[in-house]
Scaffold this active site. Structure first.
Site, PDB file in Angstrom:
ATOM      1  N   CYS A   1       0.808  -1.225   0.000  1.00 26.01           N
ATOM      2  CA  CYS A   1       0.000   0.000   0.000  1.00 26.01           C
ATOM      3  C   CYS A   1       0.835   1.267   0.000  1.00 26.01           C
ATOM      4  CB  CYS A   1      -0.968  -0.038   1.167  1.00 26.01           C
ATOM      5  SG  CYS A   1      -1.981  -1.521   1.081  1.00 26.01           S
TER       6      CYS A   1
ATOM      7  N   HIS B   1      -2.306   8.202   5.872  1.00 27.31           N
ATOM      8  CA  HIS B   1      -2.573   6.852   5.356  1.00 27.31           C
ATOM      9  C   HIS B   1      -3.983   6.455   5.799  1.00 27.31           C
ATOM     10  CE1 HIS B   1      -1.712   3.027   3.651  1.00 27.31           C
ATOM     11  NE2 HIS B   1      -1.863   2.390   4.787  1.00 27.31           N
TER      12      HIS B   1
ATOM     13  N   GLU C   1      -0.654   5.786  13.468  1.00 27.20           N
ATOM     14  CA  GLU C   1      -0.218   6.882  12.605  1.00 27.20           C
ATOM     15  C   GLU C   1      -0.457   8.223  13.304  1.00 27.20           C
ATOM     16  OE1 GLU C   1      -2.358   7.380   8.929  1.00 27.20           O
ATOM     17  OE2 GLU C   1      -0.844   8.731   8.101  1.00 27.20           O
TER      18      GLU C   1
ATOM     19  N   LYS D   1      -9.348   8.341   2.122  1.00 29.66           N
ATOM     20  CA  LYS D   1      -9.841   6.957   2.014  1.00 29.66           C
ATOM     21  C   LYS D   1     -11.271   6.867   2.533  1.00 29.66           C
ATOM     22  CE  LYS D   1      -5.417   4.507   2.135  1.00 29.66           C
ATOM     23  NZ  LYS D   1      -4.417   5.519   2.491  1.00 29.66           N
TER      24      LYS D   1
ATOM     25  N   HIS E   1      -9.646   2.330   0.018  1.00 31.95           N
ATOM     26  CA  HIS E   1      -8.198   2.125   0.011  1.00 31.95           C
ATOM     27  C   HIS E   1      -7.785   1.562  -1.346  1.00 31.95           C
ATOM     28  CE1 HIS E   1      -4.208   1.378   1.053  1.00 31.95           C
ATOM     29  NE2 HIS E   1      -4.328   0.632   2.147  1.00 31.95           N
TER      30      HIS E   1
ATOM     31  N   PHE F   1       1.767  -3.466   4.068  1.00 34.84           N
ATOM     32  CA  PHE F   1       2.057  -4.782   4.650  1.00 34.84           C
ATOM     33  C   PHE F   1       3.549  -5.082   4.445  1.00 34.84           C
ATOM     34  CE2 PHE F   1      -2.341  -7.121   4.406  1.00 34.84           C
ATOM     35  CZ  PHE F   1      -2.822  -6.281   5.389  1.00 34.84           C
TER      36      PHE F   1
END
Lengths: 77, 419
Positions: B169, B310, B321, B342, B347, B407
């Site tokens: 991502c 994010h 975050e 998002k 996403h 990830f």
């Protein structure tokens, strides 16, 4: 135009995204219709599917024009 | 080092087939989420996604504008979206007709997180059910991640670096950062950079749902599901699409009188070295990524007016975050705004960092910051942070920060500013 020719042309139009008028019997897949060698492999698979015939690799290699495809399919039916 | 600026933008998103339609919808607080239409998901734990809409939709996408019919048939949608976004960006920059000399110095860095998952799934079924002789001859090059860069370079004759990032991502942000460095280091003068994704298919939804990453509590009210920082958030909503920017060496852009959107001034990268899916518990990777970008930019924290987070809407990720941002900004927290788009488009995985960088650039251009939708009840830790709930906000925007984390514990941060 034969029924085989109609069905072949429809597949060519759909797979190569070319205008139907361009798909004449003399048209070469590579020179006139913008196909590459892998497109021809895919077209042959679609013909096999549509007509229930098997087109071995050595025969497929000789199919260069729309007419070649129609003739081969007719010869096997 | 040579300076790098953004001179073109292109996008395909769940809220539009181009940049301006998407941005208008983002600013109008619209959501792109709905019940999945690509396949029957009625038996799935997660039944919602932010799909790119068909051409006849009010803000739909018409692949035929930039992608040949034949290519559309042969390749996975992520490649089609990528070609469209790249084509839009090149036109926007006025560079769709470069000379051979220019094209030798122009390249592509357009990646994806997952690549052609729908095609891998469907051709695997062909293999299992009908045998190897029925697998498409276009299977491999229609699914490979670097085939956006490949297709775009062929379409436009771009003979410079041909690169594709795969960092889950954070792909989109890494793609832009890496490409900017290629220009800064004189490997190229022009780079198309960004990311694309389209993994809304049975195995994609099932896989992410099994990893407990997707929202499943809002299947009956899809537009409410993506709710970063809200106490009731329960996972992300999968989106799809592509974002591509044209990066150009500053002197060249200036000399040809190009429209310059922004300058890429900071790029930070880091690894969590902690867990495959969970972020570091103190948000250390995120912190170091932002810190590196800031240091490279030469800016102070007080110069950053907007952070596109994010913020995926997962319980753990948003909190960590936020913690890292609070720790980094310290006393300057009160003067900046931070939001997660998002909440509107879901996403986009490998496309996220690119699409969100474009939103950052548009925030700079229009002096407005996009909202975080569905932030009805902010979690306790949101105190003191302007998360732009529900509606867009006009404000001064001088420099922007985009965060993307993936990830594997991979992090990327980009800082851009007005020129």
């Amino acid at each position: 135009m034969s029924e085989t020719a109609d069905r072949v042309k429809k597949i060519v139009v759909e797979h190569l995204g070319v205008e139907a008028e361009k798909v004449t019997e003399d048209a070469s897949f590579i020179d006139d219709l913008g196909a590459d060698s892998l497109d021809i492999v895919e077209l042959v698979m679609a013909f096999e599917e549509e007509f229930g015939v098997e087109i071995p690799d050595d025969a497929a290699e000789k199919i260069a024009t729309v007419k070649d495809a129609i003739d081969y399919i007719d010869s096997k039916q | 080092m040579r300076r790098v600026v953004v001179t073109g933008l292109g996008m395909v998103s769940p809220l539009g087939g181009n940049v301006e339609t998407t941005w208008k919808n983002i600013i109008a607080s619209r959501s792109g989420a709905a019940t999945i239409t690509r396949f029957d998901a009625s038996e799935y734990k997660c039944r919602i996604a932010c799909e790119v809409k068909p051409a006849d939709h009010e803000y739909g996408y018409d692949a035929g504008l930039d992608v040949d019919h034949k290519i559309q048939r042969q390749v996975d949608p992520f490649i089609v979206y990528g070609i469209s976004a790249a084509s839009q960006a090149l036109r926007d920059a006025g560079l769709d007709n470069m000379s051979e000399e220019e094209r030798l110095r122009a390249g592509c860095s357009i990646g994806s997180g997952i690549g052609g998952l729908p095609g891998i799934e469907s051709e695997s079924l062909v293999l299992a059910n009908r045998g190897p002789g029925r697998v498409s001859p276009h299977f491999v090059h229609g699914r490979l991640i670097n085939l956006i860069s490949g297709q775009v370079s062929i379409k436009y004759g771009l003979m410079g670096p041909n690169h594709a990032v795969v960092t889950a991502c954070s792909t989109g942000a890494h793609s832009i950062g890496d490409a900017a460095r290629m220009i800064a280091l004189d490997d190229a003068d022009v780079m198309l950079a960004g990311g694309a994704e389209s993994a809304i298919c049975p195995i994609g939804i099932a896989g992410f749902a099994q990893a407990r990453a997707l929202s499943t509590a809002f299947d009956d009210s899809p537009e409410k599901a993506s709710r970063p920082y809200d106490v009731n958030r329960d996972g992300f909503v999968m989106g799809e699409g592509a974002g591509v920017v044209v990066l150009e060496e500053y002197e060249r852009a200036k000399a040809r009188g190009a429209k310059i959107y922004a300058e890429v001034v900071g790029y930070g990268l880091s690894g969590d070295a902690y867990h495959v899916t969970a972020p570091h518990p103190e948000g250390n990777g995120a912190y170091r990524s932002m810190e590196m970008a800031l240091k490279k930019s030469g800016l102070g924290l007080g110069d950053i007016d907007y952070v596109n987070a994010h913020g995926t809407s997962t319980p753990l990720g948003d909190e960590l975050e936020l913690g890292a941002v609070k720790r980094l900004f310290g006393d300057h927290l009160g003067t900046m705004s931070m939001s997660s788009t998002k909440s509107a488009i879901g996403h986009l995985l490998g496309g996220a960092g690119a699409v969100e960088s474009i939103f950052c650039i548009l925030a700079l251009r229009d002096q407005i910051v996009p909202p975080t939708l569905n932030l009805d009840e902010p979690s306790e830790s949101c105190k003191g942070v302007d998360l732009v709930p529900h509606v867009a906000k006009e404000r001064k925007v001088r420099a922007v920060l985009n965060n993307s984390f993936g990830f594997g514990g991979t992090n990327a941060s980009l800082i851009m500013k007005a020129v």
